[in-house]
Design a protein around this motif. Structure first.
Motif, short mmCIF file in Angstrom:
data_model
loop_
_atom_site.label_atom_id
_atom_site.label_comp_id
_atom_site.label_asym_id
_atom_site.label_seq_id
_atom_site.Cartn_x
_atom_site.Cartn_y
_atom_site.Cartn_z
N TYR A 49 0.83 -1.22 0.00
CA TYR A 49 0.00 0.00 0.00
C TYR A 49 0.85 1.26 0.00
O TYR A 49 0.34 2.36 -0.21
CB TYR A 49 -0.89 0.01 1.26
N ASP A 62 0.34 1.85 -7.27
CA ASP A 62 -0.76 1.47 -6.38
C ASP A 62 -1.15 0.01 -6.58
O ASP A 62 -0.67 -0.66 -7.51
CB ASP A 62 -1.95 2.42 -6.55
N PRO A 64 -4.06 -1.46 -7.53
CA PRO A 64 -4.67 -1.85 -8.82
C PRO A 64 -3.64 -2.05 -9.93
O PRO A 64 -3.75 -2.99 -10.73
CB PRO A 64 -5.61 -0.67 -9.12
N THR A 65 -2.60 -1.22 -9.95
CA THR A 65 -1.54 -1.39 -10.97
C THR A 65 -0.75 -2.66 -10.68
O THR A 65 -0.40 -3.41 -11.60
CB THR A 65 -0.61 -0.16 -10.97
N LYS A 68 -2.69 -5.51 -11.97
CA LYS A 68 -2.62 -5.54 -13.43
C LYS A 68 -1.27 -6.13 -13.87
O LYS A 68 -1.19 -6.87 -14.84
CB LYS A 68 -2.79 -4.12 -13.97
N ASN A 106 -10.56 0.62 2.35
CA ASN A 106 -10.45 1.15 0.99
C ASN A 106 -9.50 0.32 0.13
O ASN A 106 -9.76 0.09 -1.05
CB ASN A 106 -10.00 2.61 1.02
N THR A 107 -8.42 -0.15 0.72
CA THR A 107 -7.50 -0.98 -0.05
C THR A 107 -8.12 -2.35 -0.33
O THR A 107 -7.99 -2.88 -1.43
CB THR A 107 -6.16 -1.10 0.72
N LYS A 109 -11.16 -2.97 -0.74
CA LYS A 109 -12.15 -2.78 -1.82
C LYS A 109 -11.51 -2.93 -3.19
O LYS A 109 -12.11 -3.47 -4.11
CB LYS A 109 -12.77 -1.37 -1.72
N ASN A 110 -10.27 -2.45 -3.32
CA ASN A 110 -9.57 -2.59 -4.60
C ASN A 110 -9.39 -4.07 -4.94
O ASN A 110 -9.46 -4.46 -6.10
CB ASN A 110 -8.19 -1.92 -4.53
N ILE A 111 -9.13 -4.86 -3.92
CA ILE A 111 -8.91 -6.29 -4.14
C ILE A 111 -10.22 -6.99 -4.49
O ILE A 111 -10.29 -7.82 -5.39
CB ILE A 111 -8.20 -6.89 -2.91
N LYS A 113 -12.73 -5.69 -6.00
CA LYS A 113 -13.08 -5.32 -7.37
C LYS A 113 -12.32 -6.20 -8.37
O LYS A 113 -12.89 -6.71 -9.34
CB LYS A 113 -12.71 -3.84 -7.58
N PHE A 114 -11.05 -6.41 -8.11
CA PHE A 114 -10.24 -7.25 -9.00
C PHE A 114 -10.77 -8.68 -9.03
O PHE A 114 -10.88 -9.30 -10.09
CB PHE A 114 -8.77 -7.24 -8.54
#
Ligand SMILES: *[C@@H]1O[C@H](CO)[C@@H](O)[C@H](O)[C@H]1NC(C)=O
Ligand SMILES: *[C@@H]1O[C@H](CO)[C@@H](O)[C@H](O)[C@H]1NC(C)=O
Ligand SMILES: *[C@@H]1O[C@H](CO)[C@@H](O)[C@H](O)[C@H]1NC(C)=O
Ligand SMILES: *[C@@H]1O[C@H](CO)[C@@H](O)[C@H](O)[C@H]1NC(C)=O
Ligand SMILES: *[C@@H]1O[C@H](CO)[C@@H](O)[C@H](O)[C@H]1NC(C)=O
Ligand SMILES: *[C@@H]1O[C@H](CO)[C@@H](O)[C@H](O)[C@H]1NC(C)=O
Length: 328
Positions: A49, A62, A64-65, A68, A106-107, A109-111, A113-114
């Motif tokens: 993070y 970040d 999400p990158t 990816k 919040n972090t 949540k990014n996971i 979503k992926f």
């Protein structure tokens, strides 16, 4: 006759439903599907993070990158909220006044979503539980992020399922915590050191890496993590700053050699290789290529420009497959 027809139909439909769910590609590779989770090597980002404009950051990009780019293992530090008016868990490095990357929710949540967008991917999260926060509070953050439904529970000392089995179970997030686990209240937040050991994590010199069982001290477990990142100490303080400028060297041949050394000493490939600035390395060698070599698969993309290519065979390490643990 009717019953027989019904049975045949029932069996055919069960088979169809089942076979639809069998993944043919697992974490990007068909080769991984029938291999137990515990026999795959993964790239891990240390303090995943901690990115951005701050000397204390460990990463350039970040989460999400990172996702990816192919990172699937995240090392996160859970701190009490600095405002201490809420029970929110905060992602901070060393102290929240030095580096605060916002809430765990919040972090996570990014996971989530992926995972929703990538049904054949398995992710692992390691928590450094800096303030000994109770697992139930972590669960609150996971609940709020929609991630709890994906969390997998593995009994201690049992054989891990294959990657395909984990994906089929729908529970595709493996979570470990380094202190204060409570598997009665939150079974999926597993006590790291009952499953995994780590090599030393405080390293200052690229010529002094060790392959020893550091945490838990002298207690090898079924899986292990190599910590391969360097700090500098700020003079007259206890503050440690990641060695950013040398990451292109640290994460190339030096990393391959450290991985090879530990593989030889433990007679087992590492499960996790944790690095800072995962995008650094050089054109011939980087952490993704090294890990592909360990997994005996070809490395086709990765790195933040998505164009890096390398032939894993040229990076392939001299890997010995050996399930029995051997510690010097
Ligand atoms: C999570 O994703 C948001 C939106 O893309 C981004 O702003 C944030 O920095 C990400 N968090 C981390 C820790 O990468
Ligand atoms: C905040 O932390 C301080 C010191 O630990 C404590 O005395 C105080 O009660 C806390 N406040 C709240 C609202 O939790
Ligand atoms: C590593 O990067 C630094 C700048 O950050 C550069 O000066 C150096 O030449 C690079 N070394 C190699 C081996 O690429
Ligand atoms: C690997 O082990 C050799 C032999 O012990 C040692 O000389 C070398 O420094 C080690 N390299 C790394 C990167 O750990
Ligand atoms: C590596 O993969 C190739 C096929 O891609 C296979 O022929 C070879 O036996 C594998 N090696 C090991 C050590 O698993
Ligand atoms: C695995 O390691 C053990 C302990 O070092 C050794 O005795 C055994 O011969 C090894 N097995 C294989 C197949 O290499």
């Amino acid at each position: 006759m009717l019953l027989y027809t019904f049975l045949v139909f029932a069996i055919i439909s069960i088979t169809l439903v089942k076979s639809q769910n069998v993944p043919t590609v697992c974490n990007g590779y068909a080769e991984f599907c029938n291999i137990p989770y515990s026999q795959i090597s993964f790239v891990a980002t240390h303090n995943s993070y901690a990115y951005g404009n701050n000397v204390a950051v460990n990463q350039n990009f970040d989460i999400p990158t990172q996702l990816k780019d192919g990172v699937r293992v995240f090392l996160l530090d859970g701190h009490k909220s600095p405002s201490n008016t809420s029970s929110e868990i905060e992602l901070c490095h060393q102290s929240c006044s030095l580096l605060d990357s916002g809430t765990a929710k919040n972090t996570l949540k990014n996971i989530t979503k992926f995972l929703q967008q990538n049904p054949n991917e398995v992710i692992t999260i390691f928590w450094e539980n800096f303030d000994n926060i109770a697992p139930i509070n972590y669960k609150t953050s996971y609940d709020q992020a929609g991630l709890t439904q994906y969390c997998f529970t593995q009994p201690v000392d049992e054989q891990w399922p294959t990657m395909a089995e984990i994906i089929q179970s729908g529970k595709r997030v493996i979570n470990f915590i380094d202190s204060n686990a409570n598997t009665d209240s939150v079974p999926w937040l597993m006590p790291e050191y009952s499953y995994v050991f780590e090599t030393p994590f405080e390293n200052f010199n690229s010529n002094a890496w060790q392959c020893t069982v550091d945490r838990p001290k002298d207690q090898p477990q079924q899986m292990y993590m190599i910590n391969h990142f360097l700090y500098n100490k700020i003079t007259n303080t206890n503050i440690e700053i990641p060695q950013r400028d040398s990451a292109n060297v640290t994460n190339a041949a030096n990393l391959a050699q450290h991985v090879q050394n530990c593989t030889n000493i433990f007679v087992q490939r590492p499960n996790y290789v944790a690095v800072d600035f995962y995008d650094k390395g050089n054109n011939n060698i980087n952490v993704f290529g090294i890990i592909a070599g360990l997994n005996n698969v070809s490395y086709i993309s990765g790195g933040t420009d998505g164009t890096k290519q390398s032939d894993a065979s040229s990076l392939k390490l001299n890997v010995q497959q050996n399930d029995s643990m051997h510690v010097e």
